[in-house]
Design a protein around this motif. Structure first.
Motif, mmCIF file in Angstrom:
data_model
loop_
_atom_site.group_PDB
_atom_site.id
_atom_site.type_symbol
_atom_site.label_atom_id
_atom_site.label_comp_id
_atom_site.label_asym_id
_atom_site.label_seq_id
_atom_site.Cartn_x
_atom_site.Cartn_y
_atom_site.Cartn_z
ATOM 1 N N PHE A 473 20.452 34.686 7.011
ATOM 2 C CA PHE A 473 20.072 35.461 5.832
ATOM 3 C C PHE A 473 18.559 35.548 5.640
ATOM 4 C CE2 PHE A 473 19.683 36.865 1.523
ATOM 5 C CZ PHE A 473 20.796 37.645 1.297
ATOM 6 N N LYS A 474 17.882 34.419 5.619
ATOM 7 C CA LYS A 474 16.437 34.437 5.384
ATOM 8 C C LYS A 474 15.698 35.214 6.470
ATOM 9 C CE LYS A 474 14.309 30.621 4.336
ATOM 10 N NZ LYS A 474 13.924 29.191 4.301
ATOM 11 N N GLU A 475 16.085 34.981 7.707
ATOM 12 C CA GLU A 475 15.421 35.646 8.819
ATOM 13 C C GLU A 475 15.676 37.158 8.797
ATOM 14 O OE1 GLU A 475 15.198 35.191 13.676
ATOM 15 O OE2 GLU A 475 17.023 34.582 12.611
ATOM 16 N N ALA A 476 16.942 37.536 8.552
ATOM 17 C CA ALA A 476 17.313 38.947 8.594
ATOM 18 C C ALA A 476 16.591 39.757 7.529
ATOM 19 C CB ALA A 476 18.828 39.091 8.433
ATOM 20 N N TYR A 477 16.401 39.159 6.357
ATOM 21 C CA TYR A 477 15.835 39.905 5.236
ATOM 22 C C TYR A 477 14.416 39.473 4.871
ATOM 23 C CZ TYR A 477 20.639 41.534 4.673
ATOM 24 O OH TYR A 477 21.866 42.095 4.888
ATOM 25 N N GLY A 478 13.835 38.570 5.642
ATOM 26 C CA GLY A 478 12.465 38.163 5.422
ATOM 27 C C GLY A 478 12.225 37.496 4.088
ATOM 28 N N LEU A 479 13.157 36.633 3.666
ATOM 29 C CA LEU A 479 13.048 35.980 2.361
ATOM 30 C C LEU A 479 12.482 34.569 2.496
ATOM 31 C CD1 LEU A 479 16.389 36.983 0.581
ATOM 32 C CD2 LEU A 479 14.183 38.150 0.562
ATOM 33 N N ALA A 480 11.791 34.140 1.444
ATOM 34 C CA ALA A 480 11.262 32.774 1.417
ATOM 35 C C ALA A 480 12.362 31.771 1.111
ATOM 36 C CB ALA A 480 10.138 32.664 0.385
ATOM 37 N N SER A 481 13.343 32.184 0.301
ATOM 38 C CA SER A 481 14.426 31.283 -0.083
ATOM 39 C C SER A 481 15.606 32.107 -0.581
ATOM 40 C CB SER A 481 13.964 30.321 -1.183
ATOM 41 O OG SER A 481 14.015 30.949 -2.463
ATOM 42 N N LEU A 482 16.694 31.412 -0.873
ATOM 43 C CA LEU A 482 17.872 32.045 -1.471
ATOM 44 C C LEU A 482 17.993 31.680 -2.940
ATOM 45 C CD1 LEU A 482 18.457 32.423 1.586
ATOM 46 C CD2 LEU A 482 20.880 32.152 1.046
ATOM 47 N N HIS A 483 16.875 31.303 -3.549
ATOM 48 C CA HIS A 483 16.853 31.060 -4.990
ATOM 49 C C HIS A 483 17.186 32.372 -5.697
ATOM 50 C CE1 HIS A 483 15.281 30.171 -8.999
ATOM 51 N NE2 HIS A 483 15.334 28.879 -8.668
ATOM 52 N N PRO A 484 17.872 32.324 -6.847
ATOM 53 C CA PRO A 484 18.224 33.569 -7.545
ATOM 54 C C PRO A 484 17.061 34.528 -7.756
ATOM 55 C CG PRO A 484 19.398 31.743 -8.536
ATOM 56 C CD PRO A 484 18.488 31.151 -7.499
ATOM 57 N N LYS A 485 15.880 34.000 -8.043
ATOM 58 C CA LYS A 485 14.739 34.904 -8.275
ATOM 59 C C LYS A 485 14.353 35.647 -6.999
ATOM 60 C CE LYS A 485 11.160 31.301 -7.728
ATOM 61 N NZ LYS A 485 10.753 31.706 -6.378
#
Length: 569
Positions: A473-485
């Motif tokens: 998930f993080k890699e695919a969408y370039g996210l720092a975390s899966l925190h709600p914000k």
């Protein structure tokens, strides 16, 4: 997910059919008479084939007769409006005090100030959690049988001749209206156990039984559930935390509440007794008692982390026992509030397991609103939720009831081992903040594993499916975390980015060949995004606040961006 629903296309037709059946019961028709009349009505209205109508009628007749007669002459008799209000929710109105209740959670006190979460150290310990869901094993699946039959579900040997080779059911499963072969399920758990040797525990969010809802039975359900649970126990040497899916019951979807007057043969006690027998051997006696009571429990899986598994089939609009008692049957929501308050006082974190995502069209909105209140109140405590039911790979976001712009909780929907329909089989593995002082126990990341069903079936029965990682998930969408914000920021970007929508849809259907071929138009894209931010099905306020643009507008922006890049270069 349940096939055959809705059987009736309009509220008017539903009221007519329901009033006819209620009249028969009120006039004293026997079960045999009821079944024959319902079958005739079903066939006359061209709803289904005769044997399907008969199977469903015979499964439900005793319950319907008892329930209607028990409510006759009371202040709340069962009416056609109530039957259709649930059956076709939310299409037909379901009004009145019986269907607008709320619970008193004031004993939990005011919502405390939001706890500050410190950055998680890079070397912090983590937990690995396997998520299995919606296996829908069909013991009668027959490779090579007719996958294009004229019934709601196919791929059994008695469903007609295969007239074209392409209509034959694949060995490893089929994208069409078919369930999971037992050998395919065994291959899935064998691969998961071999690939992920560092698991801390397994969660299973329900639905063992197939979709042939006109042909199930208590004994056959028990046998399949026992077989599947035993296979899981043999495959994994770590704790397995299950919850009940809507298909485990017979008749399908129906779960009775705590009413001693309900005859034993009509109650759901057998499902709960089986669960208490098959589930965690290390479960406390208090948890076993709530499983026997209604299929829910709490279990401290790690120091400081409590998994609360609830049976939210009590929100399923096709659970006909809601006509008898729909106000928090078994007192489960009240119990959940008490458990969350206890965890909060002990400064523990909670993961919630429930089969049905609360915002889905399957879940009655009155129940969902009460559940949402608890997620809001216990924002500091509930750090993750896990669901199944939809067979798709996606997530939901809950927002602050007082500040709807702020995301407060994430619910992860794990897809399914079934290919029903137009999706590839999958499982998920979560990386969770581990046991340490000050642990958040939040989901840090997750990865989905799958195999392409077309490829597997072409390779044949002698070659195991080519399991591979679909995405991280993080890699695919370039996210720092899966925190709600951060997930909320992702949704904001998703609304504006067509390429991102394409990627999300592909993972949503787990690159199912037939789904990719059908594609996802503007309406589909909007629905995917709205589903993320909707946690009460009839409350679309958050969806309406999203700045949607048409597919053509997004294409124009993309062309303009590409043109600007060409000019610069």
């Amino acid at each position: 997910m349940t096939p055959l629903i809705p059987l009736v296309l309009s509220c008017g037709m539903c009221y007519l059919a329901a009033n006819t059946v209620l009249t028969w019961i009120n006039e004293g028709a026997t079960k045999e008479e009821m079944v024959e009349r319902i079958v005739t009505l079903c066939v006359t209205m061209n709803l289904q084939k005769e044997h399907i109508c008969r199977g469903i009628a015979e499964a439900h007749a005793d319950m319907a007769i008892w329930m209607v007669n028990k409510k006759k002459g009371t202040d709340n008799p069962i009416t056609a409006e109530a039957v259709c209000g649930f059956a076709l929710f939310p299409q037909c109105p379901l009004e009145g005090p019986l269907y607008t209740w709320s619970l008193d959670f004031e004993f939990t006190g005011p919502k405390p100030e939001l706890l500050e979460e410190h950055p998680i150290p890079e070397d912090a310990p983590t937990l690995k959690v396997l998520h299995l869901t919606d296996v829908h094993v069909d013991p009668h699946y027959t490779p090579g049988s007719n996958a294009e039959c004229d019934e709601p579900m196919c791929c059994r040997k008695d469903q007609g001749e295969v007239k074209d080779p392409k209509d034959a059911a694949g060995f490893w499963g089929d994208y069409r209206n078919c369930d999971t072969p037992m050998h395919a399920f065994k291959d899935l758990i064998k691969h998961a156990a071999k690939q992920h040797t560092n698991l801390d525990y397994v969660i299973f969010t329900g639905d063992v039984i197939d979709h042939f809802i006109w042909a199930t039975g208590k004994q056959s359900n028990v046998e399949t559930i026992k077989t599947v649970m035993e296979e899981m126990k043999q495959a994994f040497s770590v704790p397995i935390l299950p919850i009940i899916g809507n298909h485990e019951a017979h008749p399908v979807n129906v779960f009775s509440g705590l009413h001693p007057e309900i005859p034993e043969e009509l109650s759901s006690n057998w499902v709960y007794a089986l669960a208490a027998e098959m589930w965690l051997p290390e479960m406390t006696e208090a948890s076993k008692e709530t499983v026997r009571k209604g299929g829910f429990y709490a279990h401290e899986i790690k120091p400081g982390l409590v998994v609360i598994a609830i049976n939210n089939n009590y929100c399923y609009h096709l659970n006909w026992w809601l006509l008898y008692d729909n106000k928090d049957p078994t007192g489960q929501l009240q119990w959940l509030a008490e458990q969350l308050l206890e965890a909060e006082k002990a400064q523990k974190k909670v993961h919630i397991l429930a089969h049905i995502p609360a915002g889905s069209s399957s879940c009655w909105d009155v129940w969902s609103k009460e559940y949402r209140k608890l997620i809001h109140r216990f924002e500091n405590t509930v750090v993750a939720q896990f669901h199944g039911h939809t067979h798709y790979d996606h997530f939901n976001l809950y927002y602050d009831l007082e500040n709807p712009s702020r995301a407060i909780s994430a619910a992860f929907v794990g897809g399914g081992a079934t290919a029903y329909t137009d999706v590839n089989p999958n499982y998920r593995v979560y990386t969770v903040d581990g046991v340490r002082e000050g642990s958040t126990f939040r989901v840090l990341d997750h990865e989905t594993w799958y195999y392409n069903l077309t490829e597997a079936n072409l390779a044949g029965p002698d070659v195991p499916p080519n399991w591979q990682k679909l995405y991280n998930f993080k890699e695919a969408y370039g996210l720092a975390s899966l925190h709600p914000k951060d997930l909320d920021a992702f949704v904001t970007n998703l609304v504006k980015d067509k390429d991102l929508q394409d990627k999300y849809y592909g993972y949503y259907v787990k690159l199912g060949d037939s789904s990719l071929e059908k594609g996802c138009n503007d309406k589909c894209r909007k629905s995917l995004i709205c589903d993320i931010v909707t946690t009460v099905h009839t409350d679309d306020a958050k969806c309406k606040s999203m700045p949607f643009e048409s597919n053509n507008a997004l294409k124009r922006k993309k062309r303009d961006k590409e043109a600007a890049i060409r000019i610069e270069t």
